[in-house]
Design an enzyme around this catalytic site. Structure first.
Site, short mmCIF file in Angstrom:
data_model
loop_
_atom_site.label_atom_id
_atom_site.label_comp_id
_atom_site.label_asym_id
_atom_site.label_seq_id
_atom_site.Cartn_x
_atom_site.Cartn_y
_atom_site.Cartn_z
N VAL A 1 -33.06 -64.44 128.15
CA VAL A 1 -33.24 -64.32 129.60
C VAL A 1 -33.72 -65.64 130.21
O VAL A 1 -33.16 -66.14 131.19
CB VAL A 1 -34.24 -63.18 129.91
CG1 VAL A 1 -34.72 -63.23 131.35
CG2 VAL A 1 -33.59 -61.84 129.63
N THR B 1 -39.21 -56.87 131.21
CA THR B 1 -39.08 -55.46 131.55
C THR B 1 -40.37 -54.74 131.19
O THR B 1 -40.81 -54.79 130.03
CB THR B 1 -37.91 -54.83 130.75
OG1 THR B 1 -36.75 -55.61 130.99
CG2 THR B 1 -37.69 -53.39 131.15
N CYS C 1 -33.36 -53.63 124.72
CA CYS C 1 -33.41 -53.18 126.12
C CYS C 1 -33.19 -51.68 126.19
O CYS C 1 -34.14 -50.92 126.36
CB CYS C 1 -32.35 -53.91 126.94
SG CYS C 1 -32.75 -55.64 127.15
N ARG D 1 -31.73 -58.20 116.44
CA ARG D 1 -33.01 -57.49 116.59
C ARG D 1 -32.78 -56.03 116.97
O ARG D 1 -31.99 -55.72 117.84
CB ARG D 1 -33.87 -58.20 117.64
CG ARG D 1 -34.39 -59.54 117.15
CD ARG D 1 -35.10 -60.29 118.24
NE ARG D 1 -34.22 -60.58 119.36
CZ ARG D 1 -34.64 -61.05 120.53
NH1 ARG D 1 -35.92 -61.26 120.71
NH2 ARG D 1 -33.79 -61.30 121.50
N1 LIG Z 1 -31.89 -60.01 126.37
C1 LIG Z 1 -31.49 -59.18 127.29
O1 LIG Z 1 -30.39 -58.72 127.30
C2 LIG Z 1 -32.36 -58.76 128.41
C3 LIG Z 1 -31.76 -58.29 129.58
C4 LIG Z 1 -32.57 -57.91 130.63
C5 LIG Z 1 -33.95 -57.97 130.48
N2 LIG Z 1 -34.50 -58.40 129.31
C6 LIG Z 1 -35.95 -58.46 129.21
O2 LIG Z 1 -36.35 -59.82 129.37
C7 LIG Z 1 -37.49 -60.10 128.57
C8 LIG Z 1 -37.20 -61.27 127.64
O3 LIG Z 1 -36.17 -60.90 126.75
P1 LIG Z 1 -35.35 -61.95 125.89
O4 LIG Z 1 -34.18 -61.23 125.36
O5 LIG Z 1 -35.13 -63.21 126.66
O6 LIG Z 1 -36.37 -62.25 124.71
P2 LIG Z 1 -36.26 -63.41 123.62
O7 LIG Z 1 -37.02 -62.95 122.45
O8 LIG Z 1 -34.85 -63.86 123.47
O9 LIG Z 1 -37.02 -64.64 124.29
C9 LIG Z 1 -38.36 -64.62 124.61
C10 LIG Z 1 -38.95 -66.00 124.35
O10 LIG Z 1 -40.31 -65.95 124.72
C11 LIG Z 1 -41.04 -66.74 123.81
N3 LIG Z 1 -42.42 -66.28 123.87
C12 LIG Z 1 -42.95 -65.12 123.42
N4 LIG Z 1 -44.26 -65.04 123.72
C13 LIG Z 1 -44.55 -66.20 124.39
C14 LIG Z 1 -45.72 -66.71 124.96
N5 LIG Z 1 -46.87 -66.02 124.93
N6 LIG Z 1 -45.69 -67.93 125.54
C15 LIG Z 1 -44.54 -68.61 125.58
N7 LIG Z 1 -43.36 -68.19 125.08
C16 LIG Z 1 -43.39 -66.98 124.48
C17 LIG Z 1 -40.37 -66.52 122.48
O11 LIG Z 1 -40.61 -67.61 121.61
C18 LIG Z 1 -38.90 -66.43 122.90
O12 LIG Z 1 -38.25 -67.67 122.81
C19 LIG Z 1 -37.82 -58.79 127.86
O13 LIG Z 1 -38.77 -58.09 128.61
C20 LIG Z 1 -36.51 -58.04 127.87
O14 LIG Z 1 -36.70 -56.66 127.81
C21 LIG Z 1 -33.73 -58.83 128.27
#
Ligand SMILES: NC(=O)c1ccc[n+]([C@@H]2O[C@H](COP(=O)([O-])OP(=O)(O)OC[C@H]3O[C@@H](n4cnc5c(N)ncnc54)[C@H](O)[C@@H]3O)[C@@H](O)[C@H]2O)c1
Length: 443
Positions: free
Chosen positions: A27, A130, A270, A341
């Site tokens: 994201v 989310t 998700c 994942r």
């Molecule tokens: N991937 C999707 O399809 C999608 C779609 C819509 C919403 N979301 C939501 O968006 C959010 C992020 O999802 P994502 O898929 O990008 O996750 P992801 O795991 O791909 O990326 C998250 C990143 O955050 C970093 N991170 C974690 N804790 C941290 C911290 N304390 N400080 C700094 N960096 C930190 C991790 O190293 C990672 O690179 C979630 O809430 C998810 O539910 C995801």
């Protein structure tokens, strides 16, 4: 009285102030790259290895591509102190669940702490992760206030804007999906809306409150989960009746208001996770979910159901189950994306192991290192798939979709009279795999 965020939008656009991302995953990274085409962007992630990859022009998520990372002006850093230079901070860190399906807010809390330790007066913080309604105001604000000593509302402002991107989907992208935005007050909402409008061509929807925006996101994914659960239940029922579910759905789908869903495995972080955020919050208000949790239970059991169905197919074709050679094509939680994942294909692997089968897993797109780290699974090369007793296609990767029945037939032992083939996603036409040469199964 002047507000702490007066003129912020103009200063962002004039590149006098910076925007920062906290969390550069599926994201955060597309957002950082999109904003960097318009304004100054700092990209912070505490994962130094990931930052190293980005700095070397490599996109492990495959969402924006290596070239876009290389050409981007995002200042990548693993140092949270860089947030001191940002006046608009977007947080996009994971929101998983614990083993007992309760929300694990530790990444959000950790990110809020980093923000709190570095935030300066006059900053807008927007959470994109989310969450259930209430997290932004009840969990995040107190943490940021505690570590900053700055008061929300007077010294800094907060908003929430959920992400709707769909990994691997090259049509629905950040700029083409209408974005929900919200803010703690009118002024914040205006800055948040105008800032996102810089990168979202489809425009924004201004939600009336932060909680409305938080709730909208969790119900979008809960609705999908429930609809897929209904399809999965139909598939179980129709298998008992020896009726093909895909053909039923094609027929029913000719009605104008029949919803177009298909049965399948619901994995990832998700659709299979977010409903638990909502039901957890509902429990806190004394309501135990009837529909949402039933859907979750059905969807969570589908991997086991698919594996059991494959084993039944093998038995009825006189295939020795124990130590049988079974290939699973595809391991990621969805097609055309490297993310493994919370993949439900692992449930199939686990269930087959219960029957004494150690399947070969092939995934040309999956993140092999992640599969090894998370599940101890080693992917096999496609050319090793031969002399099989049964084949199960679990994920509709583009590489697999192009296989013809003739290609698939080469995966089996030459002496196999009937080839057992489970096509979980219903990629193929049943007629292409006629009996007795094939025993074809799909959800
Ligand atoms: N991937 C999707 O399809 C999608 C779609 C819509 C919403 N979301 C939501 O968006 C959010 C992020 O999802 P994502 O898929 O990008 O996750 P992801 O795991 O791909 O990326 C998250 C990143 O955050 C970093 N991170 C974690 N804790 C941290 C911290 N304390 N400080 C700094 N960096 C930190 C991790 O190293 C990672 O690179 C979630 O809430 C998810 O539910 C995801």
């Amino acid at each position: 009285m002047a507000s702490c965020i007066d003129g912020l939008y103009e200063r962002l656009v004039n590149k006098e102030d910076n925007l920062a991302l906290v969390g550069l995953g599926y994201v955060g990274m597309p957002i950082a790259v999109a904003f960097a085409k318009k304004i100054n962007v700092i990209g912070f992630d505490f994962n130094e290895k990931k930052i190293g990859l980005y700095q070397n022009g490599i996109d492990p998520t495959n969402e924006v591509g290596d070239e876009a990372v290389r050409e981007s002006s995002v200042k990548f850093t693993a140092d949270p102190a860089a947030l001191k230079d940002a006046r608009f901070i977007i947080v996009a860190v994971p929101t998983p669940v614990n083993d007992d399906h309760t929300p694990d807010l530790s990444p959000v809390e950790g990110a809020a702490k980093f923000v709190g330790e570095n935030i300066q007066k006059g900053t807008v913080v927007v959470f994109e992760s989310t969450v259930y309604p209430g997290v932004t105001e009840e969990t995040c604000i107190p943490i940021i206030e505690k570590y900053s000593g700055l008061k929300c509302g007077t010294d800094w402002k907060i908003g929430y804007s959920p992400e709707r991107i769909n990994p691997g989907d090259k049509v629905h992208r950040l700029n083409t999906i209408k974005k929900i935005v919200s803010g703690m007050d009118e002024e914040t909402l205006d800055v948040v809306a105008k800032t996102y409008e810089l990168v979202v061509d489809a425009g924004v929807h201004r939600a009336s409150s932060i909680q409305v925006a938080e709730a909208a996101k969790v119900i979008e994914n809960s609705q999908r989960d429930i609809n897929i659960a209904f399809m999965n239940e139909l598939s179980i029922i129709f298998h008992k009746m020896n009726i093909d579910t895909k053909e039923v759905l094609e027929a029913a789908g000719t009605k104008w208001n029949f919803l177009n869903f298909r049965p399948g495995l619901v994995g990832g972080h998700c659709i299979g996770i977010d409903p638990y955020y909502l039901t957890y919050r509902a429990e806190q208000f004394g309501y135990h979910s009837q529909i949402i949790l039933s859907g979750r239970r059905i969807n969570d059991d589908m991997g086991k159901y698919c594996a059991e169905s494959l084993v039944k197919l093998m038995i009825r074709n006189d295939i020795q189950v124990n130590h049988a050679r079974v290939a699973i094509l595809g391991f990621t939680f969805k097609e055309n994306c490297p993310d493994t994942r919370n993949t439900k294909v692992m449930d199939i692997v686990k269930e087959l192991r219960e029957y004494g089968i150690e399947p070969m897993v092939v995934d040309p797109q999956g993140d092999a290192a992640e599969a090894k780290r998370l599940y101890g699974i080693n992917f096999c090369d496609m050319d090793k798939v031969k002399d099989m007793d049964a084949v199960l296609m679990a994920v509709k990767h583009s590489e697999f979709e192009s296989f013809t029945p003739k290609d698939i037939s080469k995966f089996y032992r030459a002496d196999r009279k009937t080839k057992v083939f489970a096509d979980i996603k219903g990629v193929y036409n049943r007629e292409d795999f006629p009996a007795p040469a094939w025993d074809y199964w799909r959800l």
